[in-house]
Scaffold this motif. Structure first.
Motif, PDB file in Angstrom:
ATOM      1  N   GLY A  95     115.497 -15.667 -57.627  1.00 50.88           N
ATOM      2  CA  GLY A  95     115.059 -14.420 -57.023  1.00 50.88           C
ATOM      3  C   GLY A  95     115.015 -14.534 -55.511  1.00 50.88           C
ATOM      4  O   GLY A  95     115.713 -15.356 -54.909  1.00 50.88           O
ATOM      5  N   ALA A  96     114.170 -13.732 -54.878  1.00 47.83           N
ATOM      6  CA  ALA A  96     114.078 -13.736 -53.415  1.00 47.83           C
ATOM      7  C   ALA A  96     113.155 -14.851 -52.949  1.00 47.83           C
ATOM      8  O   ALA A  96     112.102 -14.616 -52.340  1.00 47.83           O
ATOM      9  CB  ALA A  96     113.590 -12.378 -52.924  1.00 47.83           C
ATOM     10  N   VAL A  97     113.536 -16.079 -53.247  1.00 45.82           N
ATOM     11  CA  VAL A  97     112.739 -17.253 -52.883  1.00 45.82           C
ATOM     12  C   VAL A  97     113.484 -18.035 -51.807  1.00 45.82           C
ATOM     13  O   VAL A  97     114.669 -18.337 -51.958  1.00 45.82           O
ATOM     14  CB  VAL A  97     112.487 -18.150 -54.109  1.00 45.82           C
ATOM     15  CG1 VAL A  97     111.745 -19.412 -53.703  1.00 45.82           C
ATOM     16  CG2 VAL A  97     111.708 -17.386 -55.166  1.00 45.82           C
ATOM     17  N   LEU A  98     112.769 -18.348 -50.738  1.00 44.36           N
ATOM     18  CA  LEU A  98     113.377 -19.075 -49.616  1.00 44.36           C
ATOM     19  C   LEU A  98     113.090 -20.564 -49.718  1.00 44.36           C
ATOM     20  O   LEU A  98     112.013 -20.955 -50.180  1.00 44.36           O
ATOM     21  CB  LEU A  98     112.812 -18.558 -48.290  1.00 44.36           C
ATOM     22  CG  LEU A  98     113.102 -17.097 -47.954  1.00 44.36           C
ATOM     23  CD1 LEU A  98     112.298 -16.690 -46.716  1.00 44.36           C
ATOM     24  CD2 LEU A  98     114.581 -16.874 -47.721  1.00 44.36           C
ATOM     25  N   PRO A  99     114.024 -21.408 -49.288  1.00 46.33           N
ATOM     26  CA  PRO A  99     113.728 -22.835 -49.197  1.00 46.33           C
ATOM     27  C   PRO A  99     112.577 -23.065 -48.225  1.00 46.33           C
ATOM     28  O   PRO A  99     112.542 -22.474 -47.141  1.00 46.33           O
ATOM     29  CB  PRO A  99     115.037 -23.443 -48.667  1.00 46.33           C
ATOM     30  CG  PRO A  99     116.080 -22.415 -48.943  1.00 46.33           C
ATOM     31  CD  PRO A  99     115.397 -21.091 -48.859  1.00 46.33           C
ATOM     32  N   VAL A 148     118.143 -11.364 -39.693  1.00 47.88           N
ATOM     33  CA  VAL A 148     118.467 -12.027 -40.958  1.00 47.88           C
ATOM     34  C   VAL A 148     119.535 -11.182 -41.643  1.00 47.88           C
ATOM     35  O   VAL A 148     119.327  -9.995 -41.919  1.00 47.88           O
ATOM     36  CB  VAL A 148     117.233 -12.157 -41.872  1.00 47.88           C
ATOM     37  CG1 VAL A 148     117.631 -12.799 -43.207  1.00 47.88           C
ATOM     38  CG2 VAL A 148     116.143 -12.982 -41.189  1.00 47.88           C
ATOM     39  N   ARG A 149     120.673 -11.790 -41.891  1.00 47.29           N
ATOM     40  CA  ARG A 149     121.802 -11.069 -42.483  1.00 47.29           C
ATOM     41  C   ARG A 149     122.015 -11.530 -43.924  1.00 47.29           C
ATOM     42  O   ARG A 149     121.764 -12.686 -44.276  1.00 47.29           O
ATOM     43  CB  ARG A 149     123.088 -11.315 -41.680  1.00 47.29           C
ATOM     44  CG  ARG A 149     123.000 -10.855 -40.233  1.00 47.29           C
ATOM     45  CD  ARG A 149     124.293 -11.173 -39.481  1.00 47.29           C
ATOM     46  NE  ARG A 149     125.441 -10.459 -40.045  1.00 47.29           N
ATOM     47  CZ  ARG A 149     125.749  -9.210 -39.718  1.00 47.29           C
ATOM     48  NH1 ARG A 149     125.024  -8.555 -38.811  1.00 47.29           N
ATOM     49  NH2 ARG A 149     126.806  -8.623 -40.248  1.00 47.29           N
ATOM     50  N   LEU A 150     122.514 -10.634 -44.738  1.00 42.84           N
ATOM     51  CA  LEU A 150     122.759 -10.920 -46.139  1.00 42.84           C
ATOM     52  C   LEU A 150     124.238 -11.204 -46.391  1.00 42.84           C
ATOM     53  O   LEU A 150     125.095 -10.503 -45.877  1.00 42.84           O
ATOM     54  CB  LEU A 150     122.322  -9.736 -47.011  1.00 42.84           C
ATOM     55  CG  LEU A 150     120.850  -9.339 -46.896  1.00 42.84           C
ATOM     56  CD1 LEU A 150     120.594  -8.067 -47.681  1.00 42.84           C
ATOM     57  CD2 LEU A 150     119.951 -10.460 -47.397  1.00 42.84           C
ATOM     58  N   ALA A 205     119.252  -9.133 -52.936  1.00 43.41           N
ATOM     59  CA  ALA A 205     119.471  -8.612 -51.584  1.00 43.41           C
ATOM     60  C   ALA A 205     118.424  -7.555 -51.243  1.00 43.41           C
ATOM     61  O   ALA A 205     117.871  -7.549 -50.129  1.00 43.41           O
ATOM     62  CB  ALA A 205     120.875  -8.023 -51.477  1.00 43.41           C
ATOM     63  N   ALA A 206     118.122  -6.665 -52.190  1.00 41.90           N
ATOM     64  CA  ALA A 206     117.124  -5.616 -51.940  1.00 41.90           C
ATOM     65  C   ALA A 206     115.754  -6.219 -51.674  1.00 41.90           C
ATOM     66  O   ALA A 206     114.999  -5.723 -50.808  1.00 41.90           O
ATOM     67  CB  ALA A 206     117.063  -4.673 -53.139  1.00 41.90           C
TER      68      ALA A 206
END
Length: 301
Positions: free
Chosen positions: A12-16, A29-31, A40-41
């Motif tokens: 999911g929308a999980v960042l390192p 921040v670009r996708l 992405a959403a």
């Protein structure tokens, strides 16, 4: 300046964790176009990320790029699903289970996996491995609710990692060399004995396993401890024990299962032979069984 940050879409929308500060300080921040729409959403909502076709900003620009799938990532989703089932508003049946009530399923699923492996059924092996994994996740989730000694799946995994690393110094340590599987087995038992401070060579054997397998395990442990074969052979007068003790590397469970398979084959072949004559297998008397048994034997390959 451009910075590439790889993310695993399966999480999911999980960042390192290592990239959180860099992203927080970025001017944009670009996708990446290959990110799934839902992920992405979420990044747009949480980070103010912009789509791939947006104008590029000045300064530090971070691009979120999907990484190759990380092995084990799906396990996190399995943990989340199990937690949802067990939590308030989840499944009433799952919420009502206890470690004791799940014991029968643990045994059943393990035997079903055993059968799938023995049959060489790859599809069934995949499914049954999942059912066994469910039992691990279920018990670990219930364990988090224990008021006196709670633990969860992370503690289970941490203990497993520590055990694997500790018992493989030739892989994860320095200096020790293991040259073969037999030597590794001996070293494994030595390390376990030190680690668990066992008072007996037989400690740690699961007593609830089938009796034939239990005898074989006790014999294996005793032989490794140096108990002479003549003493082991005389330990019991039971004829079944004598047959197991007389084998250098006994697998009585496998032998009995093979014998059970032969018995099942003979019974079914005799039933088929009876049906071929118009007889009802459920109504056969002893003489009819003998007759069709012999007939089936003549047609066995």
């Amino acid at each position: 300046m451009s910075v590439i940050v790889t993310v695993d879409p399966r999480l999911g929308a999980v960042l390192p964790a290592a990239a959180v500060r860099t992203i927080a300080a970025a001017d944009q921040v670009r996708l990446h176009p290959d990110l799934p729409p839902d992920v992405a959403a979420a990044f747009v909502r949480d980070l103010g990320a912009v789509p791939p076709d947006a104008p590029r900003a000045e300064g530090t620009v971070v691009e979120l790029v999907p990484a190759a799938t990380v092995p084990g990532a799906a396990l996190l989703e399995a943990v989340r699903v199990m937690d949802r089932l067990r939590s308030p508003g989840g499944c009433p049946w799952d919420a009502a289970q206890t470690p004791a009530s799940l014991l029968r399923y643990l045994v059943e699923e393990t035997y079903e996996l055993y059968d799938a492996i023995a049959d060489g059924d790859r599809e069934a092996v995949r499914e049954e491995l999942g059912d066994v994994l469910l039992q691990v996740l279920f018990h670990a989730r219930i364990a988090t609710e224990d008021p006196a000694d709670p633990f969860g799946i992370d503690e289970v995994a941490d203990a497993l990692v520590a055990k694997l690393v500790g018992r493989h110094p030739h892989v994860f340590g320095d200096g020790e060399v293991i040259t073969g599987a037999a030597e590794q087995q001996v070293r494994w038992e030595e390390l376990k004995a030190v680690e668990k401070r066992r008072a007996s060579a037989l400690e740690g054997v699961a007593r609830s396993q089938p009796a034939a397998a239990l005898v074989a395990k006790y014999l294996s442990r005793a032989r490794r401890a140096g108990v002479p074969d003549d003493l082991l052979a005389a330990a019991s007068d039971d004829p079944l024990y004598a047959g197991i003790a007389g084998s250098a590397e006994p697998d009585p469970e496998g032998a009995l299962r093979a014998a059970a398979g032969e018995l099942a084959g003979r019974v079914r072949a005799a039933e088929d032979a009876a049906r071929a004559t118009g007889a009802d297998p459920a109504a056969l008397d002893a003489d009819a069984w003998r007759r069709h048994w012999s007939s089936a034997d003549r047609h066995r390959p």
